[in-house]
Scaffold this active site. Structure first.
Site, short mmCIF file in Angstrom:
data_model
loop_
_atom_site.label_atom_id
_atom_site.label_comp_id
_atom_site.label_asym_id
_atom_site.label_seq_id
_atom_site.Cartn_x
_atom_site.Cartn_y
_atom_site.Cartn_z
CD GLU A 58 -2.14 -2.25 1.27
OE1 GLU A 58 -0.89 -2.51 1.62
OE2 GLU A 58 -3.23 -2.94 0.93
CG HIS A 127 -10.57 -6.46 7.88
ND1 HIS A 127 -9.69 -7.24 8.96
CD2 HIS A 127 -9.92 -6.59 6.68
CE1 HIS A 127 -8.74 -7.55 8.37
NE2 HIS A 127 -8.68 -7.57 6.83
#
Lengths: 328, 391
Positions: A58, A127
């Site tokens: 990322e 998440h």
């Protein structure tokens, strides 16, 4: 009828076609058709050059996207979920958001960061975080949060055409939800302006302000209460930053009551900012009761269904807050 | 008569002239137009061949490199002075000692190529095209600064130069992204992506290496190894200090970063490698900074004064070029001294401007938040203070 997923897909497809400099990169966006199938069909249509699968890096690929934007391309950088954007948040804030200002207007960064944000279903604490408040905090960024399909299409197109870094906070639970598409929305030039809220439902007794999936909950609550003679005005923020406080103020000056509804945590959240601004502006004198916030519970998201259900704002929580505010 | 002429010629040939410094117009037959110099052979990694071991330097280029290095040197020393006089605030990371790197790199690429580096950027700001005046005024936070006073030391930009980056290592992926744009556009341009020996241990550098290799991006990763990341020597920071090998699957070369010609040839070599579509390459420049990490670091608690003086005495990049040019008759000492005088004046003038120009107007505090967006209002320290924001 178009689902939110299809709407985002359409929006990206149209912009990829319109401008060669637009490209999409992220994990699984190409050959997998997107982790949530949002980019389905795009790799087949546009190929390796425009739709790029990245390794699980990322910080690296967000930085690459920002560099490409600085050098004149118009990247769409997908985070599989915004939880993973935390790995890359330095590139979003320090390399993208602040650069136009630090350079005295010399270096612009026309980039879009998009992906699902906030709670899903049973994916647990790491998440499920909502990043609206964190990204909304930073000058130099634009932050949008679509609710329905028209929002999704119009906002992604505006974001891609915007010459600034735009964070698009989608919602995984909304991806599969179908909505009517107006004929306007079907046009290839359909844009929704960034920075303008929409009044989804007119009302007179109380103002409900929300963004993303909870907008739907507000409309449900409004429908239920309408039967009891209470008419709620429901505002869909659409944009977190720059916030359209004027639309909210005008509504509060009409209804005299305010409830903010969001999926994120209460402390330092979107609702907190709205309340602060209402106090500072003309609408304060029109309030007949303190402004009230409905938010996610102040805990990391638990897994067990009963716990998760009670960690996100439900319709009953909104109705309860409305009745409390109206003293019913 | 003849005796007098012979005496005059011999006087000139020995370098002793009675004429004033500004009139060194003695017969140009005393100058060479070109000279050939040896270059230290580069250690290679995953490469069959490296840059050439000799290079030709023209008088014109030599004078140019000398002037540029001297300008960077004097500019950095002036910044030191201005910082101590409190005209410059906050962070100030100087690159004196490393002049051969920025000047050599620029000599090895085209103006249409791209460069990005860390916060130790003033030298590259200059070689990429910013004037000394605009750099010093940015350091002193004036409206004449290249970023209008909004950025400061670490955030200076110009066409094809992407700063100046304050976060260690962030420029790695950014540079790879610029290279991606070059490949995407098919323009055969390359991006030089610089980072220090300290930044080489950032995970995002490895991520950038990986993606650049996978996608064959025309990115020259350049590790400017000045032996210390702040106060931590390379041996204390890296399990492997062979930075030119740290690209692992990427080819690499180790270059003497104190030799401007060596840097030039290595850069040409690396840039050509990338331009040919072979993918990224890693170049380690072995160099040295005379100053501490920044102006708040005297630079002698983690290294000895002797070490610094030793480098100055034996490997100063400006001295090395000067000796080469004088010994091979590409230039005389006098004319190089003339250049010194001109550079000094340029720096003084720039500093004069930088210390007297006005600060940016307060009304512009909110400007440049967004690009191409209609004007809006930015909140100040309280709800009644508002600044207009124009893009």
């Amino acid at each position: 009828q178009v689902t939110v997923r299809e709407a985002i897909n359409q929006g990206m497809d149209e912009e990829l076609e319109r401008d060669e400099k637009v490209f999409l990169l992220g994990e699984e966006v190409a050959q997998y058709d997107g982790a949530y199938k949002v980019s389905r069909g795009l790799w087949k249509k546009y190929g390796d050059k425009r739709i790029i699968d990245t390794p699980i890096s990322e910080m690296g690929f967000a930085g690459i996207a920002v560099g490409a934007a600085m050098a004149g391309l118009r990247p769409i950088c997908e985070f599989m979920t915004f939880n993973f954007s935390m790995q890359a948040i330095d590139q979003v804030i320090n390399s993208a958001a602040k650069t136009y200002y630090m350079s005295g207007g010399l270096q612009s960064v026309p980039i879009v960061f998009r992906g699902p944000n906030g709670a899903s279903a049973g994916v647990a604490a790491q998440h499920s975080q909502c990043f609206a408040a964190w990204y909304g905090h930073c000058p130099g960024l634009k932050v949008v949060s679509p609710w329905n399909s028209e929002d999704a299409k119009g906002l992604i197109k505006s974001a891609i055409r915007d010459n600034n870094p735009v964070v698009v906070l989608e919602n995984e639970l909304m991806y599969g939800v179908p909505f009517e598409f107006s004929s306007e929305a079907q046009s290839k030039d359909f844009l929704i302006p960034i920075g303008k809220a929409k009044i989804e439902r007119q009302g007179t007794h109380i103002t409900l302000v929300s963004h993303s999936r909870p907008v739907g909950h507000c409309l449900e609550a409004a429908m239920v209460l309408s039967k009891e003679g209470i008419e709620c005005e429901v505002i869909n923020m659409r944009t977190i930053r720059p916030m359209d406080i004027e639309t909210i103020e005008a509504s509060v000056m009409k209804t005299n009551h305010l409830i903010t509804v969001e999926g994120g945590w209460p402390q330092f959240g979107v609702g907190a900012e709205i309340c602060a601004r209402i106090m500072e502006g003309p609408a304060f004198n029109f309030l007949d009761a303190p402004a009230v916030r409905v938010t996610g519970a102040d805990v990391p998201m638990p897994y067990a269904k009963i716990l998760e259900d009670n960690s996100v704002p439900q319709v009953k929580d909104i109705i309860f807050a409305i009745k409390k505010t109206l003293n019913i | 008569m003849r005796k007098m002429l012979a005496a005059a010629v011999s006087r000139v040939l020995s370098g002793v002239t009675q004429k004033p410094a500004s009139r060194v117009l003695v017969a140009s037959c005393n100058y060479s137009k070109v000279a050939t110099f040896p270059i230290k052979k580069c250690d290679l990694y995953r490469l069959e061949e490296g840059p050439p071991v000799t290079t030709v330097l023209t008088r014109e280029d030599g004078l140019k490199y000398y002037r540029m290095m001297q300008t960077v040197r004097r500019m950095e020393l002036k910044a030191d002075q201005l910082y101590k006089q409190k005209f410059i605030r906050g962070f100030c990371h100087l690159c004196d000692g490393q002049e051969a790197c920025c000047v050599g790199l620029e000599a090895g690429i085209n103006p249409t190529d791209h460069v990005i580096t860390s916060y130790r950027a003033h030298g590259l700001c200059y070689t990429r095209g910013l004037s000394v005046r605009s750099i010093l005024s940015e350091l002193t936070g004036r409206r004449g600064g290249c970023a209008k006073g909004k950025g400061g030391s670490m955030h200076m930009y110009v066409k094809n130069f992407y700063g100046g980056n304050g976060i260690v290592g962030a420029q790695g992926p950014l540079g790879a992204g610029v290279a991606l744009a070059c490949k995407y556009k098919g323009n055969k341009e390359v991006c030089l992506t610089l980072y220090g020996d300290g930044a080489a241990n950032q995970g995002q550098i490895a991520e950038a290496h990986n993606m650049a290799a996978l996608w064959k991006l025309p990115c020259v990763f350049i590790c400017e190894n000045n032996l210390y990341g702040m106060g931590t020597s390379v041996e204390r920071a890296a399990a492997s200090t062979d930075y030119y090998k740290r690209g692992h699957f990427l080819p690499g070369l180790k270059v003497d970063g104190m030799d401007v010609l060596g840097v030039r040839e290595a850069t040409k070599f690396a840039a050509d490698y990338c331009r040919s579509g072979k993918g990224p390459i890693v170049m380690e420049l072995q160099t040295y900074r005379y100053h501490g990490h920044s102006m708040s670091d005297p630079g002698i608690s983690y290294r000895s004064r002797e070490e610094v003086q030793n480098v100055r005495r034996k490997s100063d990049p400006i001295m090395l070029l000067k000796d080469r040019m004088v010994n091979s008759k590409l230039a005389t000492i006098e004319e190089l001294k003339e250049i010194d005088v001109e550079v000094r004046k340029e720096i003084e003038d720039a500093a004069q401007f930088a210390t007297t120009d006005t600060e940016p107007p307060l009304e512009e505090l909110g400007h440049h938040i967004y690009c191409d967006t209609p004007p809006f209002e930015v909140r100040g320290a309280n709800q009644w203070i508002k600044f207009k924001s124009l893009g």
